[in-house]
Design an enzyme around this catalytic site. Structure first.
Site, short mmCIF file in Angstrom:
data_model
loop_
_atom_site.label_atom_id
_atom_site.label_comp_id
_atom_site.label_asym_id
_atom_site.label_seq_id
_atom_site.Cartn_x
_atom_site.Cartn_y
_atom_site.Cartn_z
CB ALA A 42 50.68 -6.35 20.43
CB THR A 62 43.01 -4.89 16.32
OG1 THR A 62 41.70 -4.78 16.86
CG2 THR A 62 43.70 -3.53 16.46
CG ASP A 63 37.79 -5.29 15.11
OD1 ASP A 63 38.49 -5.02 16.11
OD2 ASP A 63 36.75 -5.98 15.17
CD GLU A 64 39.96 -2.68 20.12
OE1 GLU A 64 40.29 -1.62 20.66
OE2 GLU A 64 39.66 -3.70 20.75
CE1 TYR A 74 46.08 -3.68 21.11
CE2 TYR A 74 43.76 -3.27 20.56
CZ TYR A 74 44.91 -4.04 20.44
OH TYR A 74 44.90 -5.16 19.64
CE LYS A 83 47.95 -4.50 16.81
NZ LYS A 83 49.02 -5.56 16.89
CG LEU A 139 33.32 -10.08 27.77
CD1 LEU A 139 32.83 -9.14 28.86
CD2 LEU A 139 32.46 -9.90 26.52
#
Ligand code: NAD
Ligand code: TDX
Length: 370
Positions: free
Chosen positions: A84, A133-135, A159, A163, A199
């Protein structure tokens, strides 16, 4: 013994998954397909490639003909799909590649898997694991309950939207065509081999180099940190024992705001320098080399547009159904991660000396201090 295809296996989670799989399931045959974008790195895989313990194919998951040939040649009955475009800030700058790989690439992979498994009557024994993803669930306020598998989708970044679209495609292939698919939605990973744009590695490397630590907004945004080793174990549990058609959330149970995470990184580096005087010579620009705290480098900068406030994962389904609980303590995992970046300076120097500099200028050049 199974024939496994891992997509995106030269990325952060992919490399960790390849190593975990190789160590724990030595009889399985592993093929990695990776387009070798800026995010890929095969240094850790090279010994496995040279000793033929894995087969690396450089190519894109959008290439249907290549996928067809690979299925014919290697007869995969397990696909772990991790390839991805994965960085939210890059999706804000330039979303197109996210749609191409995350949506069209996932579609091409679903089609190649379905065609091969149908033609060879392998649908029942095969598995397609889609790593998401949790996003996709959007953002939580401080007191809302954590995301569970039935939380409605509300993606906020390009993004996350790409997903979410790929998750929907996977689901539709399972419901419509009977593709034996499973989906995992996990929280923020950290650990060895993570690209310096994210990060935790960004802050570790900047602190070692004595550069500003750019926290977006006021740093109150919360993420649920998951050690990549826990994540990889969960992925293997889901592909081997999960129920087809189901989604499993994977989280670390470690909710932290960004100020705390950066503060912890600073303290961990300060302590490492206090214990090991050789670090002062290796990283002379780090404030800890002058017995000052790395915290002095913290800078609050212009926020990310559409910045999700909080992610938190309810992972009880994974624990109850598959017996997998994430166990790495955040402070211990972070200390181990800081040590990994200190010990693997050559690995990250090779990345930050290349085109990565252009990205840093693009993403951080116009963010003023707030
Ligand atoms: P990463 O960016 O480090 O690695 C992605 C890999 O995919 C790279 O090696 C890249 O070269 C490869 N790739 C990109 N486009 C490709 C294409 N068209 N064909 C083949 N390969 C291609 O990402 P990561 O952090 O390892 O994430 C892996 C997966 O896990 C992704 O699907 C991501 O959405 C998901 N995820 C990651 C996190 C996280 O915190 N890192 C959290 C939740 C979900
Ligand atoms: O320089 C920075 N300063 C900063 O304050 C960077 C790079 C990030 N941040 C903030 C933004 C987020 O609140 O730190 C938090 C984490 O940022 P990222 O590492 O970019 O991760 P995030 O946006 O949360 O997305 C990650 O988790 C979900 C992965 O990159 C995704 O691939 C995954 O799906």
């Amino acid at each position: 013994m199974a024939n496994i295809l891992i997509t995106g296996g030269a990325g952060f989670i992919g490399q960790n998954l390849v190593h975990t799989w190789r160590k724990t399931r030595p009889d399985d045959r592993l093929t990695v397909i990776d387009a070798m974008t800026y995010a890929a790195n095969i240094t850790s895989l090279e010994p496995l490639i040279e000793s033929r313990q894995i087969n690396l194919v450089k190519g894109s998951i959008t290439d249907g003909a290549l996928l067809r040939d690979l299925f014919d040649q290697h007869q995969f009955t397990r696909v772990a799909h991790l390839a991805a475009e994965s960085h939210v800030d890059r999706s804000i700058e330039d979303p197109e590649a996210f749609l191409t790989t995350n949506v069209l690439g996932t579609f091409a992979l679903l089609k190649a898997s379905l065609d091969f498994w149908r033609a060879n009557k392998l649908l029942e024994q095969s598995r397609f694991l889609h790593v998401s993803t949790d996003e996709v669930y959007g953002s939580l306020s401080a007191h809302e309950p954590a995301f569970c598998e039935t939380t409605p989708y509300r993606p906020n970044s390009p993004y996350a939207a790409s997903k979410a679209a790929s998750d929907h495609l996977v689901r539709s292939f399972e419901v419509t065509y009977g593709l034996p698919a499973l989906i995992t939605n996990c929280s923020n990973n950290y650990g060895p081999y993570q690209h310096p744009e994210k990060l935790i590695p960004l802050m570790i490397i900047h602190a070692l180099e004595g550069k500003a630590l750019p926290i977006y907004g006021d740093g109150s945004n919360i993420r649920d940190w998951l050690h990549v080793s826990d994540h990889c174990e969960a992925l293997i549990a889901v592909i081997e024992r999960g129920h087809v058609g189901e989604t499993y959330n994977v989280g670390g149970g470690n909710e932290q705001n960004n100020r705390n995470v950066v503060g912890l990184i600073c303290e961990t580096i300060d302590r490492a320098f206090a214990k090991d005087s050789k670090l002062k010579d290796r990283f002379p620009a780090c404030p800890a080399a002058d017995d000052r705290s790395c915290r002095s480098l913290i800078t609050f900068v212009t926020d990310r547009p559409g910045h999700d406030h909080r992610y938190a994962i309810n992972a009880t389904k994974l624990a109850n159904e598959l017996g997998k609980r994430c166990s790495v303590d955040f402070a211990a995992g972070l200390e181990q991660t800081v040590r990994w970046y200190i010990e693997n300076e050559a690995w990250w120097r090779a990345i930050i000396s290349g085109s990565y500099r252009t990205w840093i200028e693009k993403n951080y050049g116009n963010r003023s201090a707030v």
